[in-house]
Design a protein around this motif. Structure first.
Motif, mmCIF file in Angstrom:
data_model
loop_
_atom_site.group_PDB
_atom_site.id
_atom_site.type_symbol
_atom_site.label_atom_id
_atom_site.label_comp_id
_atom_site.label_asym_id
_atom_site.label_seq_id
_atom_site.Cartn_x
_atom_site.Cartn_y
_atom_site.Cartn_z
ATOM 1 N N LEU A 54 101.386 37.188 67.933
ATOM 2 C CA LEU A 54 101.360 37.690 66.585
ATOM 3 C C LEU A 54 100.543 37.246 65.475
ATOM 4 C CD1 LEU A 54 104.978 38.140 65.636
ATOM 5 C CD2 LEU A 54 102.885 40.304 65.551
ATOM 6 N N LYS A 55 100.134 36.296 65.211
ATOM 7 C CA LYS A 55 99.101 34.898 64.860
ATOM 8 C C LYS A 55 97.687 35.730 65.001
ATOM 9 C CE LYS A 55 101.787 32.179 61.736
ATOM 10 N NZ LYS A 55 102.260 31.523 61.517
ATOM 11 N N HIS A 56 97.413 35.892 66.669
ATOM 12 C CA HIS A 56 96.074 35.866 67.063
ATOM 13 C C HIS A 56 95.649 37.472 67.140
ATOM 14 C CE1 HIS A 56 93.109 35.570 69.363
ATOM 15 N NE2 HIS A 56 93.239 36.267 70.158
ATOM 16 N N THR A 57 96.873 38.275 66.907
ATOM 17 C CA THR A 57 96.230 39.683 66.661
ATOM 18 C C THR A 57 96.827 40.172 64.604
ATOM 19 O OG1 THR A 57 97.844 39.891 68.513
ATOM 20 C CG2 THR A 57 97.537 41.561 67.085
ATOM 21 N N VAL A 77 102.433 45.402 57.882
ATOM 22 C CA VAL A 77 102.913 44.087 58.484
ATOM 23 C C VAL A 77 103.037 44.436 60.279
ATOM 24 C CG1 VAL A 77 105.056 43.085 59.138
ATOM 25 C CG2 VAL A 77 104.489 43.447 56.475
ATOM 26 N N LEU A 78 102.852 43.453 60.840
ATOM 27 C CA LEU A 78 102.800 43.402 62.097
ATOM 28 C C LEU A 78 104.218 43.057 62.435
ATOM 29 C CD1 LEU A 78 101.557 44.739 64.382
ATOM 30 C CD2 LEU A 78 100.153 42.482 64.692
ATOM 31 N N ALA A 79 104.903 43.501 63.397
ATOM 32 C CA ALA A 79 105.969 42.902 64.125
ATOM 33 C C ALA A 79 106.357 43.053 65.247
ATOM 34 C CB ALA A 79 107.409 43.164 63.454
ATOM 35 N N VAL A 80 107.373 42.511 66.342
ATOM 36 C CA VAL A 80 107.969 42.867 67.466
ATOM 37 C C VAL A 80 108.556 42.470 67.339
ATOM 38 C CG1 VAL A 80 107.674 41.798 69.760
ATOM 39 C CG2 VAL A 80 105.663 41.202 67.945
ATOM 40 N N SER A 81 109.732 43.023 67.936
ATOM 41 C CA SER A 81 111.853 43.378 67.985
ATOM 42 C C SER A 81 111.780 42.964 69.684
ATOM 43 C CB SER A 81 111.869 44.715 67.202
ATOM 44 O OG SER A 81 111.742 44.098 65.912
ATOM 45 N N VAL A 82 112.852 42.434 69.624
ATOM 46 C CA VAL A 82 113.082 42.541 70.879
ATOM 47 C C VAL A 82 114.562 42.280 71.234
ATOM 48 C CG1 VAL A 82 110.894 40.782 71.756
ATOM 49 C CG2 VAL A 82 112.791 39.686 70.734
ATOM 50 N N THR A 123 115.888 40.894 67.215
ATOM 51 C CA THR A 123 115.692 39.719 66.404
ATOM 52 C C THR A 123 114.448 40.478 66.173
ATOM 53 O OG1 THR A 123 117.153 37.869 67.916
ATOM 54 C CG2 THR A 123 114.915 37.651 66.853
ATOM 55 N N ASP A 124 113.811 40.017 64.946
ATOM 56 C CA ASP A 124 112.456 40.827 64.894
ATOM 57 C C ASP A 124 111.534 39.920 64.382
ATOM 58 O OD1 ASP A 124 113.161 43.173 64.545
ATOM 59 O OD2 ASP A 124 114.713 42.628 62.567
ATOM 60 N N ILE A 125 109.894 39.419 64.606
ATOM 61 C CA ILE A 125 109.742 38.448 64.433
ATOM 62 C C ILE A 125 108.438 39.526 63.615
ATOM 63 C CG2 ILE A 125 107.954 36.218 65.196
ATOM 64 C CD1 ILE A 125 109.584 36.650 67.785
ATOM 65 N N SER A 126 107.706 38.878 62.677
ATOM 66 C CA SER A 126 106.994 39.980 61.798
ATOM 67 C C SER A 126 105.726 38.053 61.234
ATOM 68 C CB SER A 126 107.595 40.702 61.021
ATOM 69 O OG SER A 126 108.369 39.802 59.563
ATOM 70 N N VAL A 127 104.416 39.470 60.679
ATOM 71 C CA VAL A 127 103.592 38.422 60.421
ATOM 72 C C VAL A 127 102.801 39.389 59.390
ATOM 73 C CG1 VAL A 127 103.151 37.076 61.897
ATOM 74 C CG2 VAL A 127 101.365 38.932 61.670
#
Length: 255
Positions: free
Chosen positions: A242-245, A219-224, A204-208
């Motif tokens: 993510l939004k804080h970063t 784009v900054l993303a975390v994949s888990v 699953t990917d979460i990106s901003v």
């Protein structure tokens, strides 16, 4: 133009010089001293010394006949001696490290290159087991959360122009294309994307989006692992982190 209400330490001469450069850049045509003065709400006498100084330093050039000023190539040369993406990688390093430590997950930063998503930086998770996406890897924009997030930062015209060259998008039905464009609009509205990967099963990917309103977009993303996300991790915590970063990086690049 400089806003006197928000300037903590005044530097009038510097303000005038920067106003001139920014105005010439915006107008994109040679202008007389009077035209520049009017454009930045100054009198011609106020900006005379600034024009002389900028010309002597090689930032602007005055035409031989009409005496109109235009930007030289000096700023272009200075900006290309160190690319904005090199600077982005540098300033994003520490915020990404903090994000990785807070979420206990790897994170990565990507830009668009030749109509594809390019990974330019990765911060590995401090955990023993985690996902890794190597720097220098390219992915299709239409098939990745980061790509869809990036497309959400563009105008509709720019987006459709890029997608018209996307190998996947070109083969899709009208319904599939409409669905993607609806996803992009939703990301633009929400400011992030959270979805299962279309390319890798069980991820699953979460990106901003990151960047400013000019050409510097990323784009900054975390994949888990999806199973880990469902059992151990809180999605909202990752989104908030993510939004804080995102805010930290944007401040560092002047976004």
């Amino acid at each position: 133009m400089a806003d006197s209400n928000t300037v903590k330490y005044n530097a009038p001469a510097l303000d005038k010089g920067l106003d001139i450069l920014e105005y010439l850049s915006k107008e994109r045509i040679p202008l007389t001293q009077a035209e520049i003065a009017q454009g930045i709400n100054r009198t011609p006498s106020e900006i005379y010394r600034m024009l002389v100084c900028l010309e002597e330093r090689g930032y602007i050039v005055r035409g031989a006949n009409a005496g109109k000023y235009r930007l030289s190539l000096k700023m272009y040369s200075l900006s290309h001696s160190h690319t904005p993406f090199d600077e982005l990688k540098r300033v994003a390093h520490y915020p990404m490290q903090m994000l990785s430590e807070v979420t206990r997950q790897s994170c990565h930063l990507s830009i668009m290159n030749n109509d594809q998503l390019l990974i330019i930086s990765q911060m590995r998770s401090p955990s023993a087991v985690s996902l890794s996406i190597e720097e220098g890897t390219h992915f299709p924009l239409s098939m990745t959360s980061s790509g869809i997030t990036f497309l959400s930062t563009l105008s509709k015209k720019e987006r459709l122009n890029i997608l018209s060259r996307d190998a996947y998008y070109k083969k899709w039905s009208k319904e599939e294309k409409d669905a993607l464009n609806q996803e992009i609009e939703l990301v633009k509205e929400q400011g992030h994307r959270y979805a299962k990967s279309k390319l890798t099963s069980g991820v699953t990917d979460i990106s901003v989006p990151v960047g400013n309103n000019t050409e510097l977009k990323a784009v900054l993303a975390v994949s888990v692992f999806t199973s880990t996300l469902e059992e151990e991790l809180d999605v909202q915590t990752i989104i908030d982190s993510l939004k804080h970063t995102q805010e930290q990086i944007n401040k560092l690049i002047g976004g």
